[in-house]
Design an enzyme around this catalytic site. Sequence first.
Site, PDB file in Angstrom:
ATOM      1  N   PRO A 278      10.329  -5.802 -14.099  1.00 16.97           N
ATOM      2  CA  PRO A 278       9.685  -6.014 -13.245  1.00 16.97           C
ATOM      3  C   PRO A 278       8.804  -5.328 -12.281  1.00 16.97           C
ATOM      4  O   PRO A 278       9.196  -4.352 -11.326  1.00 16.97           O
ATOM      5  CB  PRO A 278       9.518  -7.846 -12.551  1.00 16.97           C
ATOM      6  CG  PRO A 278      10.830  -7.242 -11.968  1.00 16.97           C
ATOM      7  CD  PRO A 278      11.335  -6.783 -13.254  1.00 16.97           C
ATOM      8  N   ARG A 280       4.735  -5.286 -11.696  1.00 18.91           N
ATOM      9  CA  ARG A 280       3.046  -6.229 -11.338  1.00 18.91           C
ATOM     10  C   ARG A 280       3.021  -7.819 -10.649  1.00 18.91           C
ATOM     11  O   ARG A 280       2.891  -7.629  -9.865  1.00 18.91           O
ATOM     12  CB  ARG A 280       1.928  -6.166 -12.177  1.00 18.91           C
ATOM     13  CG  ARG A 280       0.580  -7.319 -12.186  1.00 18.91           C
ATOM     14  CD  ARG A 280      -0.356  -7.176 -13.349  1.00 18.91           C
ATOM     15  NE  ARG A 280      -0.350  -6.632 -14.069  1.00 18.91           N
ATOM     16  CZ  ARG A 280      -0.312  -5.077 -14.739  1.00 18.91           C
ATOM     17  NH1 ARG A 280      -1.661  -4.867 -14.050  1.00 18.91           N
ATOM     18  NH2 ARG A 280      -0.783  -4.138 -15.860  1.00 18.91           N
ATOM     19  N   ARG A 316      -8.194   0.621 -11.824  1.00 19.29           N
ATOM     20  CA  ARG A 316      -8.474  -0.562 -13.075  1.00 19.29           C
ATOM     21  C   ARG A 316      -9.325  -0.441 -12.898  1.00 19.29           C
ATOM     22  O   ARG A 316     -10.295  -0.551 -14.979  1.00 19.29           O
ATOM     23  CB  ARG A 316      -7.037  -1.911 -12.079  1.00 19.29           C
ATOM     24  CG  ARG A 316      -6.329  -1.154 -11.530  1.00 19.29           C
ATOM     25  CD  ARG A 316      -5.266  -2.640 -11.561  1.00 19.29           C
ATOM     26  NE  ARG A 316      -4.388  -2.522 -12.919  1.00 19.29           N
ATOM     27  CZ  ARG A 316      -4.814  -4.048 -13.361  1.00 19.29           C
ATOM     28  NH1 ARG A 316      -5.721  -4.814 -12.686  1.00 19.29           N
ATOM     29  NH2 ARG A 316      -4.468  -4.433 -14.217  1.00 19.29           N
ATOM     30  N   TYR A 320      -9.870  -0.081 -17.372  1.00 18.57           N
ATOM     31  CA  TYR A 320      -9.498  -1.210 -18.147  1.00 18.57           C
ATOM     32  C   TYR A 320     -10.517  -2.138 -17.600  1.00 18.57           C
ATOM     33  O   TYR A 320     -10.281  -3.775 -17.922  1.00 18.57           O
ATOM     34  CB  TYR A 320      -7.768  -2.026 -17.823  1.00 18.57           C
ATOM     35  CG  TYR A 320      -7.615  -1.096 -17.463  1.00 18.57           C
ATOM     36  CD1 TYR A 320      -6.507  -0.174 -17.912  1.00 18.57           C
ATOM     37  CD2 TYR A 320      -6.696  -0.824 -16.133  1.00 18.57           C
ATOM     38  CE1 TYR A 320      -5.525   1.194 -18.425  1.00 18.57           C
ATOM     39  CE2 TYR A 320      -5.380  -0.086 -15.939  1.00 18.57           C
ATOM     40  CZ  TYR A 320      -4.857   0.776 -17.140  1.00 18.57           C
ATOM     41  OH  TYR A 320      -3.449   1.423 -16.668  1.00 18.57           O
ATOM     42  N   CYS A 348     -18.998  10.203  -8.588  1.00 21.40           N
ATOM     43  CA  CYS A 348     -20.534  10.806  -9.631  1.00 21.40           C
ATOM     44  C   CYS A 348     -20.103  10.029 -11.792  1.00 21.40           C
ATOM     45  O   CYS A 348     -19.742  10.780 -12.435  1.00 21.40           O
ATOM     46  CB  CYS A 348     -21.030  12.228  -9.728  1.00 21.40           C
ATOM     47  SG  CYS A 348     -21.417  12.311  -7.765  1.00 21.40           S
ATOM     48  N   TYR A 377      -0.114  -0.592  -9.251  1.00 19.37           N
ATOM     49  CA  TYR A 377      -0.587   0.236 -10.218  1.00 19.37           C
ATOM     50  C   TYR A 377      -2.280   0.571  -9.522  1.00 19.37           C
ATOM     51  O   TYR A 377      -4.107   0.486  -9.608  1.00 19.37           O
ATOM     52  CB  TYR A 377      -1.279  -0.478 -11.643  1.00 19.37           C
ATOM     53  CG  TYR A 377      -0.196  -1.261 -12.255  1.00 19.37           C
ATOM     54  CD1 TYR A 377       0.788   0.841 -12.485  1.00 19.37           C
ATOM     55  CD2 TYR A 377       0.369  -2.367 -12.228  1.00 19.37           C
ATOM     56  CE1 TYR A 377       1.815  -0.252 -13.232  1.00 19.37           C
ATOM     57  CE2 TYR A 377       1.491  -2.391 -12.893  1.00 19.37           C
ATOM     58  CZ  TYR A 377       2.175  -1.736 -13.555  1.00 19.37           C
ATOM     59  OH  TYR A 377       3.196  -1.655 -13.810  1.00 19.37           O
TER      60      TYR A 377
HETATM   61  N1  LLP Z   1       9.195  -1.343 -17.906  1.00 20.69           N
HETATM   62  C1  LLP Z   1       8.356  -0.527 -18.138  1.00 20.69           C
HETATM   63  C2  LLP Z   1       9.331   0.217 -19.471  1.00 20.69           C
HETATM   64  C3  LLP Z   1       7.315  -0.254 -18.111  1.00 20.69           C
HETATM   65  O1  LLP Z   1       6.466   0.921 -19.180  1.00 20.69           O
HETATM   66  C4  LLP Z   1       6.524  -0.762 -17.711  1.00 20.69           C
HETATM   67  C5  LLP Z   1       4.734  -0.692 -17.232  1.00 20.69           C
HETATM   68  C6  LLP Z   1       6.914  -1.641 -16.666  1.00 20.69           C
HETATM   69  C7  LLP Z   1       8.483  -1.683 -16.981  1.00 20.69           C
HETATM   70  C8  LLP Z   1       6.925  -2.736 -15.703  1.00 20.69           C
HETATM   71  O2  LLP Z   1       5.939  -3.834 -16.300  1.00 20.69           O
HETATM   72  P1  LLP Z   1       4.532  -4.540 -15.256  1.00 20.69           P
HETATM   73  O3  LLP Z   1       6.266  -6.110 -15.195  1.00 20.69           O
HETATM   74  O4  LLP Z   1       4.262  -3.821 -14.164  1.00 20.69           O
HETATM   75  O5  LLP Z   1       3.380  -5.502 -16.502  1.00 20.69           O
HETATM   76  N2  LLP Z   1      -1.564   0.816 -16.126  1.00 20.69           N
HETATM   77  C9  LLP Z   1      -1.324  -0.927 -15.766  1.00 20.69           C
HETATM   78  C10 LLP Z   1       0.435  -1.296 -16.283  1.00 20.69           C
HETATM   79  C11 LLP Z   1       0.694  -0.439 -17.456  1.00 20.69           C
HETATM   80  C12 LLP Z   1       1.761  -1.116 -17.265  1.00 20.69           C
HETATM   81  C13 LLP Z   1       3.024   0.386 -17.628  1.00 20.69           C
HETATM   82  N3  LLP Z   1       4.003  -0.323 -18.106  1.00 20.69           N
HETATM   83  C14 LLP Z   1      -2.646  -1.540 -15.110  1.00 20.69           C
HETATM   84  O6  LLP Z   1      -2.929  -1.517 -13.945  1.00 20.69           O
HETATM   85  O7  LLP Z   1      -2.792  -2.627 -15.479  1.00 20.69           O
END
Ligand code: LLP
Length: 424
Positions: A278, A280, A316, A320, A348, A377
């Site tokens: 986990p 985020r 972000r 996105y 800019c 992020y």
């Molecule tokens: N494990 C792997 C292999 C991953 O690639 C990721 C996220 C996670 C775990 C963690 O995922 P989470 O639990 O945080 O959803 N920059 C983007 C998010 C990119 C996520 C990349 N991989 C944003 O700001 O939404």
Amino acid sequence: MDHFTYRNGILHAEDVPVPAIAEAVGTPFYCYSTATLTRHYTVLEEAFSALSPLFCFAVKANSNQAVLRTLGQLGAGADCVSGGEVRRAILAGIPAERIVFSSVGKTVPELEYAVQENILQFNVESLAELHMLSDTATRLGKTARIALRINPAIDADKDVGTHAKISTGKKIHKFGIAFEKAEEAYALAANLPGLKITGISVHIGSQFTSLEPFRWAFPRIIELTTRLKQNGLPIDSIDLGGGLGIPYHEESPPQPDIYAAMIREFVEPLNCRLILEPGRVIAGNAGILITSVILTKHTGEREFVIVDAAMNDLMRPSLYDAYHEIIPVTAATNPEDTRLLDIAGAVCETGDVFARGRLLPPMQAGDLLAFRSTGAYGAVMAGNYNTRLLIPEVMVHGNAFAIVRKRQTYDTLIGMDEQPPWLA
Ligand code: LLP
């Protein structure tokens, strides 16, 4: 739940008034709450108590060493995606036996470093990587523990309910080993020297606000794991990645106990150790970005508030179209007196707009605004575009706060340039 609340009309981070931090540190800055990080970690731990998994915090979400140390002291491991992240995790006191290393392109120096550190597990994402890792480990006289990251091959046109740029489990994506190639890859791994198969891994994307994509992908991986085990492969751990979403705006993602119940149903019959990654869900709502108003301007069409944070500090929204709640640090005294404002940075680029048409009190130069849900992020994705300095990160703990990353200086940033001899 987080610990950023108003007291007497002033936004506080735990027991610290945000203006006091702004006064001491200057703006903009990121601010993390220890109590919120701890709470999010503990809620997950409790939800999963029946399985007692290893939670490898996704370091990419927030790699500040104070954040990593806080989580490490609670028992968290780390999911790293570069040699740099492995270094950060180790420096922050997370033991190597709690570190997994995922990445579609681990370089030989990165593999060498992680093999020497004897990390828990490499999540291998290709046949080519199997050979590279086998060669590296053999050369160093070591054995690398591996899981194969399997891409569950969700159809490309299936809507997985998250932004296309943060979905990873489709056939068209670069991640993982193709589902149909899994058995061949395990057979190869079993025959290569220097490798010890210990598990299987999957990660299908991020910011999921429904369980449906997991319910689609996980059974495929469970069924594959059962088959591999029946064929005698020593798969003792299953790593189901991260991806659980958080409420940024109006989303209502599944609560951790519901997510845990689903995973338990799938994983329990396997008799494997569970690993989760986990990011985020732990860090996202444990951070805010504080910025001050530089000026306001009317274009004839829109009313803009130009703030001292910009897209290089928080990517972000421009990357996105992400929504971050924006609130005044001093609560509006007269709710009738609000207006629709566009909030933008000074970079800019037309895309350097954080939000359009937000209902806020009238703003003037020097007023402070907080961007919520920026603990994941946020700082990690910042850059120096427009020769803007990386901004500080602050951590709060009860009534104490500390700078946990200094503001970059012009000397450091500009001093990295070198003149070639013919210009010197
Ligand atoms: N494990 C792997 C292999 C991953 O690639 C990721 C996220 C996670 C775990 C963690 O995922 P989470 O639990 O945080 O959803 N920059 C983007 C998010 C990119 C996520 C990349 N991989 C944003 O700001 O939404």
